[in-house]
Design a protein around this motif. Structure first.
Motif, PDB file in Angstrom:
ATOM      1  N   SER A 116       0.832  -1.213   0.000  1.00 11.66           N
ATOM      2  CA  SER A 116       0.000   0.000   0.000  1.00 11.66           C
ATOM      3  C   SER A 116       0.865   1.261   0.000  1.00 11.66           C
ATOM      4  CB  SER A 116      -0.945   0.002   1.206  1.00 11.66           C
ATOM      5  OG  SER A 116      -0.221   0.063   2.421  1.00 11.66           O
ATOM      6  N   LYS A 117       2.001   1.216   0.705  1.00 12.16           N
ATOM      7  CA  LYS A 117       2.912   2.363   0.712  1.00 12.16           C
ATOM      8  C   LYS A 117       3.512   2.596  -0.671  1.00 12.16           C
ATOM      9  CE  LYS A 117       4.335   1.729   5.548  1.00 12.16           C
ATOM     10  NZ  LYS A 117       5.460   1.422   6.457  1.00 12.16           N
ATOM     11  N   LEU A 118       3.924   1.513  -1.327  1.00 13.35           N
ATOM     12  CA  LEU A 118       4.530   1.634  -2.650  1.00 13.35           C
ATOM     13  C   LEU A 118       3.510   2.099  -3.682  1.00 13.35           C
ATOM     14  CD1 LEU A 118       6.789  -1.572  -2.739  1.00 13.35           C
ATOM     15  CD2 LEU A 118       7.470   0.788  -2.232  1.00 13.35           C
ATOM     16  N   GLN A 119       2.286   1.611  -3.570  1.00  8.39           N
ATOM     17  CA  GLN A 119       1.243   2.030  -4.507  1.00  8.39           C
ATOM     18  C   GLN A 119       0.913   3.506  -4.338  1.00  8.39           C
ATOM     19  OE1 GLN A 119      -2.103  -0.640  -3.939  1.00  8.39           O
ATOM     20  NE2 GLN A 119      -1.386  -2.017  -5.549  1.00  8.39           N
ATOM     21  N   ARG A 120       0.846   3.954  -3.081  1.00 11.77           N
ATOM     22  CA  ARG A 120       0.549   5.362  -2.821  1.00 11.77           C
ATOM     23  C   ARG A 120       1.649   6.254  -3.383  1.00 11.77           C
ATOM     24  NH1 ARG A 120      -0.540   4.657   1.975  1.00 11.77           N
ATOM     25  NH2 ARG A 120       1.436   5.193   2.970  1.00 11.77           N
ATOM     26  N   LEU A 121       2.896   5.835  -3.197  1.00 11.47           N
ATOM     27  CA  LEU A 121       4.019   6.613  -3.720  1.00 11.47           C
ATOM     28  C   LEU A 121       4.006   6.622  -5.243  1.00 11.47           C
ATOM     29  CD1 LEU A 121       6.630   8.184  -3.249  1.00 11.47           C
ATOM     30  CD2 LEU A 121       7.839   6.003  -3.137  1.00 11.47           C
ATOM     31  N   ALA A 122       3.724   5.477  -5.855  1.00  6.76           N
ATOM     32  CA  ALA A 122       3.672   5.391  -7.318  1.00  6.76           C
ATOM     33  C   ALA A 122       2.585   6.309  -7.876  1.00  6.76           C
ATOM     34  CB  ALA A 122       3.427   3.948  -7.749  1.00  6.76           C
ATOM     35  N   THR A 123       1.482   6.434  -7.152  1.00  4.85           N
ATOM     36  CA  THR A 123       0.404   7.329  -7.582  1.00  4.85           C
ATOM     37  C   THR A 123       0.860   8.785  -7.564  1.00  4.85           C
ATOM     38  OG1 THR A 123      -1.315   5.831  -6.785  1.00  4.85           O
ATOM     39  CG2 THR A 123      -1.932   8.137  -7.070  1.00  4.85           C
ATOM     40  N   PHE A 124       1.561   9.193  -6.502  1.00  7.38           N
ATOM     41  CA  PHE A 124       2.081  10.564  -6.429  1.00  7.38           C
ATOM     42  C   PHE A 124       3.090  10.826  -7.541  1.00  7.38           C
ATOM     43  CE2 PHE A 124       1.258  10.493  -1.586  1.00  7.38           C
ATOM     44  CZ  PHE A 124      -0.024  10.989  -1.789  1.00  7.38           C
ATOM     45  N   GLN A 125       3.945   9.841  -7.803  1.00  7.79           N
ATOM     46  CA  GLN A 125       4.932   9.992  -8.871  1.00  7.79           C
ATOM     47  C   GLN A 125       4.252  10.178 -10.214  1.00  7.79           C
ATOM     48  OE1 GLN A 125       7.070   6.291  -7.944  1.00  7.79           O
ATOM     49  NE2 GLN A 125       8.936   7.494  -7.805  1.00  7.79           N
ATOM     50  N   ARG A 126       3.256   9.356 -10.471  1.00  6.46           N
ATOM     51  CA  ARG A 126       2.551   9.433 -11.756  1.00  6.46           C
ATOM     52  C   ARG A 126       1.849  10.781 -11.911  1.00  6.46           C
ATOM     53  NH1 ARG A 126       0.797   5.640 -15.581  1.00  6.46           N
ATOM     54  NH2 ARG A 126      -1.029   6.309 -16.773  1.00  6.46           N
ATOM     55  N   GLN A 127       1.278  11.277 -10.825  1.00  6.14           N
ATOM     56  CA  GLN A 127       0.601  12.574 -10.883  1.00  6.14           C
ATOM     57  C   GLN A 127       1.588  13.686 -11.239  1.00  6.14           C
ATOM     58  OE1 GLN A 127      -1.181  12.754  -6.995  1.00  6.14           O
ATOM     59  NE2 GLN A 127      -3.030  11.656  -7.620  1.00  6.14           N
ATOM     60  N   TYR A 128       2.782  13.641 -10.613  1.00  5.79           N
ATOM     61  CA  TYR A 128       3.791  14.654 -10.934  1.00  5.79           C
ATOM     62  C   TYR A 128       4.245  14.532 -12.384  1.00  5.79           C
ATOM     63  CZ  TYR A 128       8.198  17.028 -11.461  1.00  5.79           C
ATOM     64  OH  TYR A 128       9.193  17.828 -11.949  1.00  5.79           O
ATOM     65  N   LEU A 129       4.519  13.314 -12.835  1.00  5.48           N
ATOM     66  CA  LEU A 129       4.980  13.113 -14.205  1.00  5.48           C
ATOM     67  C   LEU A 129       3.920  13.562 -15.213  1.00  5.48           C
ATOM     68  CD1 LEU A 129       6.700   9.628 -13.800  1.00  5.48           C
ATOM     69  CD2 LEU A 129       7.834  11.828 -14.167  1.00  5.48           C
ATOM     70  N   ARG A 130       2.658  13.308 -14.907  1.00  7.16           N
ATOM     71  CA  ARG A 130       1.591  13.758 -15.806  1.00  7.16           C
ATOM     72  C   ARG A 130       1.574  15.289 -15.897  1.00  7.16           C
ATOM     73  NH1 ARG A 130      -3.092  11.840 -17.811  1.00  7.16           N
ATOM     74  NH2 ARG A 130      -3.000   9.917 -16.589  1.00  7.16           N
ATOM     75  N   ARG A 131       1.673  15.942 -14.744  1.00  9.68           N
ATOM     76  CA  ARG A 131       1.660  17.407 -14.758  1.00  9.68           C
ATOM     77  C   ARG A 131       2.870  17.956 -15.502  1.00  9.68           C
ATOM     78  NH1 ARG A 131       0.285  16.694  -9.247  1.00  9.68           N
ATOM     79  NH2 ARG A 131       2.366  17.405  -8.618  1.00  9.68           N
ATOM     80  N   SER A 132       4.024  17.311 -15.310  1.00 15.01           N
ATOM     81  CA  SER A 132       5.239  17.775 -15.963  1.00 15.01           C
ATOM     82  C   SER A 132       5.153  17.595 -17.479  1.00 15.01           C
ATOM     83  CB  SER A 132       6.452  17.015 -15.418  1.00 15.01           C
ATOM     84  OG  SER A 132       7.641  17.470 -16.023  1.00 15.01           O
ATOM     85  N   LEU A 133       4.698  16.432 -17.930  1.00  8.18           N
ATOM     86  CA  LEU A 133       4.555  16.195 -19.369  1.00  8.18           C
ATOM     87  C   LEU A 133       3.513  17.128 -19.978  1.00  8.18           C
ATOM     88  CD1 LEU A 133       4.660  12.288 -19.511  1.00  8.18           C
ATOM     89  CD2 LEU A 133       6.434  13.867 -20.294  1.00  8.18           C
ATOM     90  N   SER A 134       2.426  17.356 -19.254  1.00 12.46           N
ATOM     91  CA  SER A 134       1.382  18.257 -19.751  1.00 12.46           C
ATOM     92  C   SER A 134       1.904  19.686 -19.864  1.00 12.46           C
ATOM     93  CB  SER A 134       0.158  18.218 -18.829  1.00 12.46           C
ATOM     94  OG  SER A 134      -0.430  16.935 -18.834  1.00 12.46           O
ATOM     95  N   ALA A 135       2.744  20.099 -18.888  1.00 15.71           N
ATOM     96  CA  ALA A 135       3.341  21.438 -18.944  1.00 15.71           C
ATOM     97  C   ALA A 135       4.274  21.553 -20.149  1.00 15.71           C
ATOM     98  CB  ALA A 135       4.102  21.725 -17.651  1.00 15.71           C
TER      99      ALA A 135
END
Length: 219
Positions: A116-135
């Protein structure tokens, strides 16, 4: 029996974590017991148990260390250098704690709390990467549609979490830090067709090849 010959100014609890991490990385978590760790340090199993109530607690503490080290979401930027610095930070930290990703499916199944800890972290990472790619898409650095961004996110995530398994399968020593740069280059080549500015893309490629991209790591 081996004995730990490292820095004895460290407290016993910290030595246990360091030698456990080394053993898990080199021999695999499944192949190491609490007794193995105690023997490597030259202490009794009872002394180890005084600090950590078995291997499960050691692994959980190491996961907390991993999360603390990698859970640094930088300020959003459309700068390619910042994007790759963040990816390098992720890959380098994953390499330090590589035992977690050598058989991530088995560890996740065996330790649900860790999963659950790794999944939560992976979700935060993906959110940042999405925002960065979108920018980068918004400012014209990257071309493509929103669907392209979604696909690139999947590709980056697959590379991040499966690269160690790939290199292990091909007999590459996982202790080799070059794996981090090779993985980063794989991500670069996945994104390269979407870059608008060929010159900027070439500069990024050369910086990764020369290992000069990372001057200021994320703190």
């Amino acid at each position: 029996m081996k004995t730990y010959t490292g820095d004895f100014t460290l407290k016993t609890a910290e030595k246990i974590l360091l030698i456990s991490l080394d053993l898990f990385n080199s021999q695999g978590e499944r192949n190491i017991t609490s007794v193995d760790i105690a023997n490597e340090l030259g202490i009794s199993p009872g002394n180890l148990y005084y600090h950590y109530k078995g291997k499960d607690e050691i692994i959980n503490t190491l996961v907390d260390r991993y999360v603390k080290n990698i859970d640094v979401i930088p300020q959003l930027s459309d700068d390619n250098d910042d994007f790759y610095k963040y990816l390098f930070h992720c890959l380098e930290t994953m390499h330090v704690f590589r035992f977690l990703f050598q058989n991530i499916a088995e560890i996740s199944a065996q330790y649900p709390a860790i999963n659950s800890k790794l999944q939560r972290l992976a979700t935060f990472q993906r959110q940042y990467l999405r925002r960065s790619l979108s920018a980068q898409q918004h400012d014209g650095t990257l071309k493509g549609t929103s669907a392209d961004i979604d696909l690139l996110l999947d590709i980056i995530s697959l590379i991040l979490f499966q690269s160690l398994n790939y290199y292990q399968m091909n007999g590459v020593p996982l202790s080799n830090l070059d794996i981090v740069y090779r993985t980063l280059m794989t991500i670069y080549f996945s994104l390269q067709p979407y870059y608008q500015d060929d010159a900027e893309a070439v500069n990024i490629k050369q910086a990764i090849l020369n290992k000069t991209l990372i001057k200021n790591k994320i703190n």
